[in-house]
Design a protein around this motif. Structure first.
Motif, PDB file in Angstrom:
ATOM      1  N   ALA A  96       0.867  -1.132   0.060  1.00  0.00           N
ATOM      2  CA  ALA A  96       0.045   0.199   0.108  1.00  0.00           C
ATOM      3  C   ALA A  96       0.846   1.082  -0.130  1.00  0.00           C
ATOM      4  O   ALA A  96       0.443   2.360  -0.730  1.00  0.00           O
ATOM      5  CB  ALA A  96      -0.842   0.096   1.169  1.00  0.00           C
ATOM      6  N   SER A  97       1.950   1.070   0.845  1.00  0.00           N
ATOM      7  CA  SER A  97       2.882   2.301   0.832  1.00  0.00           C
ATOM      8  C   SER A  97       3.503   2.531  -0.580  1.00  0.00           C
ATOM      9  O   SER A  97       3.674   3.797  -1.118  1.00  0.00           O
ATOM     10  CB  SER A  97       3.911   2.381   1.910  1.00  0.00           C
ATOM     11  OG  SER A  97       4.882   1.172   1.510  1.00  0.00           O
ATOM     12  N   LEU A  98       3.568   1.544  -1.289  1.00  0.00           N
ATOM     13  CA  LEU A  98       4.134   1.827  -2.860  1.00  0.00           C
ATOM     14  C   LEU A  98       3.231   2.461  -3.699  1.00  0.00           C
ATOM     15  O   LEU A  98       3.608   3.527  -4.297  1.00  0.00           O
ATOM     16  CB  LEU A  98       4.577   0.470  -3.458  1.00  0.00           C
ATOM     17  CG  LEU A  98       5.719  -0.299  -3.335  1.00  0.00           C
ATOM     18  CD1 LEU A  98       5.398  -1.617  -4.187  1.00  0.00           C
ATOM     19  CD2 LEU A  98       6.908   0.592  -3.525  1.00  0.00           C
ATOM     20  N   ALA A  99       2.029   2.166  -3.336  1.00  0.00           N
ATOM     21  CA  ALA A  99       0.885   2.832  -4.032  1.00  0.00           C
ATOM     22  C   ALA A  99       0.793   4.256  -3.728  1.00  0.00           C
ATOM     23  O   ALA A  99       0.556   5.219  -4.467  1.00  0.00           O
ATOM     24  CB  ALA A  99      -0.347   1.983  -4.042  1.00  0.00           C
ATOM     25  N   GLU A 100       1.039   4.767  -2.316  1.00  0.00           N
ATOM     26  CA  GLU A 100       0.979   5.891  -1.602  1.00  0.00           C
ATOM     27  C   GLU A 100       1.935   6.977  -2.318  1.00  0.00           C
ATOM     28  O   GLU A 100       1.976   7.986  -2.499  1.00  0.00           O
ATOM     29  CB  GLU A 100       0.844   5.732  -0.127  1.00  0.00           C
ATOM     30  CG  GLU A 100      -0.449   5.479   0.453  1.00  0.00           C
ATOM     31  CD  GLU A 100      -0.006   5.651   1.801  1.00  0.00           C
ATOM     32  OE1 GLU A 100      -0.101   6.679   2.217  1.00  0.00           O
ATOM     33  OE2 GLU A 100      -0.250   4.907   2.593  1.00  0.00           O
ATOM     34  N   VAL A 101       3.139   6.425  -2.625  1.00  0.00           N
ATOM     35  CA  VAL A 101       4.099   7.319  -3.036  1.00  0.00           C
ATOM     36  C   VAL A 101       4.364   6.970  -4.683  1.00  0.00           C
ATOM     37  O   VAL A 101       5.212   7.488  -5.147  1.00  0.00           O
ATOM     38  CB  VAL A 101       5.626   6.785  -2.415  1.00  0.00           C
ATOM     39  CG1 VAL A 101       5.363   7.249  -1.034  1.00  0.00           C
ATOM     40  CG2 VAL A 101       6.152   5.517  -2.679  1.00  0.00           C
ATOM     41  N   ASN A 102       3.187   6.286  -5.364  1.00  0.00           N
ATOM     42  CA  ASN A 102       3.390   6.331  -6.723  1.00  0.00           C
ATOM     43  C   ASN A 102       4.616   5.680  -7.250  1.00  0.00           C
ATOM     44  O   ASN A 102       5.161   6.135  -8.258  1.00  0.00           O
ATOM     45  CB  ASN A 102       3.194   7.701  -7.268  1.00  0.00           C
ATOM     46  CG  ASN A 102       1.858   8.402  -6.810  1.00  0.00           C
ATOM     47  OD1 ASN A 102       1.147   7.931  -6.334  1.00  0.00           O
ATOM     48  ND2 ASN A 102       2.201   9.703  -6.757  1.00  0.00           N
TER      49      ASN A 102
END
Lengths: 166, 155, 373, 352
Positions: D223-229
């Motif tokens: 999810a954090s990967l997605a949050e930081v694009n």
């Protein structure tokens, strides 16, 4: 439901596989060269910049006729009877004085069709590839050394380039 | 089917509207009446014996006295090919579109229009395709004059 | 995909300068949010009227121009032209020329498919396969350069023969390359083709049914991706391709409907392996001979016309040549495989998402130089 | 911050500054220190990213600037970006366009305030530290939407919209996944969470209640990967589709700020993951067996860097998801999974 878990499972497995393949490549030898310091050895048949050994050129104009882009301009005149006879290095007599032999490398398409008909093999493609210039007109290489005796002015190549659109 | 058989079949079916057939040589063809091209195309594509369902090439050619439109057809089913041609006058050439038979004809016809000025009647979207919309003249015609400028830009 | 369009339609101009339109293609997208109601391709930005050019140069001088149509597979482009003129003139080439041409054409096919696969990975968002493909492609170009001196635009196939014979030791290099290269294809598959994200992105979009494909004149890997087993090399053999033993890969629809982007992509990957097989056979068939043997002194075909097609990496490439018996072609029309597949684009991409439009475009593997000519 | 205040106290004449100002100085100083550290870390990360990508792709990457393996390449690039012309499109919303990069950057930067780099190296120990991180971290969405809108470019707009949808969706699974740590500790303070992991690798939360918290870590990481694009979730700036997404129109210094924010965000999420799951600054083995000879902040930074490396590794080996698949992953896979984990962890904590 089955598809849902299959997607998740396959997703995880294939992502890990991809990462594994990438990981192995982290430690393989790189295939690139550090260009300005290291250079390829060019193969002998490399077709880069054209070069004409004007001393051997008999001015027959076959190269200009073969060129699909008309990037070679040749102007010649007959050598006078009283002048000493000139020979190319393979013994062919040079009956014409080539006073214009211009190659516009900006127009050249590097097809090498001009080098094959050359009877004295004086026009060759060299493995020289670093010849960037700031001005397009600097890509016109003028090989002729002799001046016309009949006093004809050398026609500037740039005019020809301008009208070359067709 | 070989070329003779196709030519014979066409002549049998359409009679006088097949103007000329040349079924020997390396590229056998029939010259057909431009007015009947759509009808003939439908037959060529849908007939079971021919099933020329693949329009390989549609192009024009300028012969100074006439303009020809060439249809090179191939059958994916029977693996035979045939060429159909139409002869058109150079002034205002026009014939019916075969877009409804082979969908690929859409773009090919636009290209022929762009290059030769052949008007395909009934075409859904007959615009220039390769040249700019406001280009003048038809470049592949033999009497085409090279423009010196386009929108005040030297060419 | 049936979608109701309700909201306002926004026009999005994709291209002519865009990272993944593979050149200067302009797509006019009518978008409703992320969904594309219509994608209308506008071509012609690279148009230089090749067909007019060649009416003004002699037959031998056309070859460099054909190179410049599909610059990713120049070897195959000139092969088609050369074969057409040879057929028109009735020239028969000897076995050595034939075998070398096949080797070069298949190498060109591998090189071109590597670009297709690599850029497709890039379109989907994975940059690494792109450079891996280029790494292997460079080795093919090295071999081309050693043989004919050019890396991209070869002018190697001449009417009636070849520019140069291959160098001594070329065969060994070739086999060495193939031994190196074949495992690399599996490596690429593990990294990209079998990746579930990649499959999910591509296996259910851009469905091109066989009927639509044939009606739109789609050829080559794109047609085979739709499950139609048709290959000019097999069904209308030239250069003696019928003596070779190779499979024609077709899309099988492992992960979705047949004719999806993944199928088209995978057909190319499988074709690369078949090309390796053909090269090995062609090298074994190589006999001594003179490659300049049947080059005519003057290339002056008799008056007449010919349509000749060959299987180039992007589909079947046809040359329709009309000769008036002169030194220059009277009329030369090219049937470009990318041109026809691009005409099907509008229909295939209807109702897709923006990301899918890129995926579909990439899976068609177009080269604008050839579309616009 | 206490230690900074003590250090400042040693300065001559420091005590003569009025009390009201004296309280402000350590705050400013620590902010500057964090900014400097972050800028350095980003410079290093950019260089690392280029090297990692290059080696995965059988290349070498930058090799010239600075001598050894082109270490100064990013420095040179930063200087170049600083000197570049700052282009503002004529039809852009000028004010928003200019402000947006700083808003994005602010979110990334402000969140570092509560990250505990060492036992005493943190600016503030908020008792709602995690909440603060999430709240401030989401500020960047506003900045991204501002950038996308103000650019007056359709690609930017798409990028901004995609980013908003994506970041907000992925905050939910990541926040819930963090609960797997918060529940056993019973506090939102990052310092307390790290302190609860003292005493060797077996006490790190990633190994607590196997495999529950480990799965929580995986979900948080995705999810954090997605949050930081980051790839495979880089659809807001999807290069092959949207050119560069919301920062298509930016150049020069403002682009550099987006760049800085992206990498700072990478460090931020990696830092949070380190503090929550990987024991923060704590040592691998109990102090009684092998005493800790590496300073806490260095250890912390090492762990963060390992996570950042994994992010890069993922980026260069995976393709990108499509928008609907991204949402599918968030709402249909990660969210149920994280909810189940929270239930599991809760059950285990209460009844074990």
């Amino acid at each position: 439901m089955w598809n849902y878990f299959r997607d998740i499972g396959l997703g995880i497995v294939t992502v890990l596989t991809s990462m594994g393949v990438a990981w192995r490549h982290l430690f393989t030898r790189s295939v690139t060269l550090q260009y300005p310091t290291e250079k390829w050895t060019m193969p002998e048949r490399s077709r880069m910049r054209l070069f004409n050994k004007i001393e051997d050129c008999i001015g027959c104009g076959q190269c200009a006729r073969a060129c699909p882009t008309d990037c070679i301009t040749i102007q010649t005149e007959k050598r006078g009877k009283d002048e000493p006879e000139v020979f190319a290095s393979d013994g062919t007599q040079i009956k014409l004085r080539t006073y214009v032999f211009d190659i516009d490398m900006a127009l050249c398409c590097y097809c090498s069709l001009c080098t094959f008909p050359c009877p004295t093999h004086c026009l060759v493609m060299t493995p020289e590839y670093e010849y960037s210039v700031y001005d397009k007109l600097d890509h016109i290489y003028r090989f002729a050394k002799e001046k016309p005796l009949s006093g004809k002015a050398q026609k500037p190549h740039s005019e020809k380039t301008e009208s070359h659109g067709q | 089917m070989n070329a003779q058989e196709i030519a014979a079949l066409l002549t049998e079916k359409f009679g006088g509207r097949i103007i000329e057939s040349k079924s020997d040589g390396i590229n056998p063809y029939s010259i057909v009446d431009p007015a009947a091209i759509l009808e003939i195309s439908r037959f060529l594509c849908s007939d079971e014996r021919l099933a020329l369902d693949h329009l390989e090439l549609l192009g024009g050619a300028d012969y100074k006295d006439r303009i020809e439109v060439v249809y090179v057809l191939y059958s994916m089913k029977h693996h035979h090919r045939y060429t159909v041609k139409c002869r058109l006058p150079r002034e205002n050439p026009s014939l019916q579109t075969v877009e409804s038979v082979w969908k690929v004809a859409n773009w090919h016809e636009r290209e022929a229009f762009d290059m030769f000025g052949i008007v395909f009647e009934g075409h859904s979207d007959l615009r220039r395709i390769l040249c700019p919309d406001d280009w003048e003249g038809y470049p592949l015609r033999k009497d085409y004059k090279y423009p010196t400028s386009y929108r005040d830009m030297p060419v | 995909m049936e979608v109701e369009y309700s909201g306002d339609v926004m026009t999005l101009n994709m291209g002519p300068q865009h990272p993944s339109t593979h050149g200067v293609l302009r797509l006019e997208l009518k978008t409703d949010g992320e969904i594309v109601a219509a994608a209308i391709p506008h071509i012609g930005y690279l148009h230089r009227c090749f067909e007019k050019h060649v009416e003004n140069v002699d037959y031998a001088g056309v070859v460099p121009y054909t190179d410049r149509m599909d610059y990713c597979a120049a070897m195959n482009m000139e092969l088609g032209y050369v074969l057409a003129v040879e057929k028109l003139m009735g020239i028969e080439v000897n076995n050595r020329v034939r075998c070398i041409r096949i080797v070069m054409a298949e190498l060109g096919r591998i090189a071109s498919h590597l670009i297709a696969a690599g850029t497709y990975g890039n379109d989907i968002g994975s940059f690494t396969p792109f450079l891996w493909c280029f790494r292997d492609r460079e080795r093919i170009l090295d071999m081309f350069e050693e043989t004919c001196g050019a890396r991209l635009l070869y002018n190697y196939n001449w009417i009636g023969g070849l520019m140069f014979d291959i160098k001594p030791g070329f065969e060994d290099k070739l086999i060495e390359f193939l031994d190196y290269f074949e495992p690399q294809v599996d490596n690429l598959n593990r990294l990209l083709s079998d990746n579930w994200i990649f499959i999910k992105r591509t296996a259910e979009v851009g469905i091109l049914s066989p009927e639509t494909a044939i009606s739109y004149g789609v050829t080559g890997p794109n047609l085979r991706g739709s499950g139609v087993k048709f290959d000019v090399r097999r069904d209308e053999p030239y250069l003696g391709y019928d003596e070779f033993d190779f499979e024609i890969p077709v899309g099988q629809g492992e992960y979705g409907p047949v004719g999806s982007c993944w199928d088209r992509y995978m057909v190319r990957i499988r074709e690369v392996k078949e090309s390796c097989k053909i090269i090995r056979q062609a090298v074994a068939k190589l006999t001594p001979g003179d490659v300049h043997e049947s080059i005519p002194k003057r290339i002056k075909p008799p008056a007449g016309e010919i349509y000749m097609r060959t299987e180039c990496p992007r589909g079947e490439l046809g040359y329709y040549i009309v000769s008036d018996g002169g030194l220059k072609p009277y009329r030369l029309k090219v049937k470009s495989p990318c041109f026809t597949v691009m005409s099907a684009f509008e229909e295939v991409s209807r109702g897709a998402m923006i990301s899918d439009v890129i995926a579909i475009l990439g899976s068609f593997d177009i080269v604008l130089g050839e579309i616009d000519r | 911050m206490q230690s900074i205040a003590e250090l400042l106290g040693l300065l001559p004449g420091y005590s003569s500054i009025p009390e009201t100002y004296r309280a402000l100085i350590p705050v400013v100083v620590s902010c500057v220190v964090i900014f400097a550290c972050m800028a350095l870390a980003v410079l290093f990360a950019v260089w690392l990213e280029r090297k990692v990508s290059a080696h995965i792709q059988d290349r070498l990457g930058p090799m010239y600037v600075g001598g050894w393996h082109g270490w100064a390449q990013t420095l040179a690039d930063a200087v170049k970006l600083l000197l570049k012309e700052d282009i503002v499109p004529a039809s852009a919303d000028k004010l928003l366009f200019k402000v947006a990069p700083f808003v994005v950057f602010l979110g990334a930067f402000a969140a570092f305030v509560v990250i505990p780099f060492g036992a005493s190296s943190f600016v503030a120990d908020l008792n709602i530290g995690l909440l603060y991180v999430f709240a401030v971290g989401s500020l960047s969405v506003i900045g991204i939407i501002m950038a996308g809108w103000a650019s007056n470019n359709k690609y930017s707009l798409y990028g901004g919209m995609r980013a908003a949808a994506q970041i907000i969706s992925y905050e939910i699974p990541s926040a819930i996944a963090i609960m797997t740590v918060v529940i056993p500790v019973g506090s939102l303070s990052l310092v307390e969470i790290v302190n609860a992991q003292q005493g060797g690798i077996q006490n790190w939360f990633i190994f607590r209640y196997p495999p529950l918290v480990f799965l929580g870590f995986i979900i948080y990481f995705i999810a954090s990967l997605a949050e930081v694009n980051r790839t495979p979730f880089d659809i807001p700036e999807a290069e092959s589709e949207l050119v560069a997404g919301y920062h298509t129109e930016y150049s020069g210094m403002r682009f550099a700020f987006f760049f800085l924010a992206e990498y700072a965000n990478m460090f931020l999420v990696a830092s949070v993951a380190t503090a929550l799951f990987l024991g923060g600054w704590t040592w691998f083995v109990p102090e009684s067996v092998v005493p800790q000879f590496i300073p806490g902040p260095v250890l912390f930074f090492g762990k963060v860097l390992a996570l950042v490396f994994v992010q890069m590794w993922l980026r260069w080996s995976l393709p990108r998801l499509r928008v609907d698949q991204l949402m599918y992953l968030s709402w249909k896979v990660l969210l149920p999974a994280s909810l189940a984990l929270v239930l599991g962890v809760g059950w285990v904590t209460v009844y074990w």
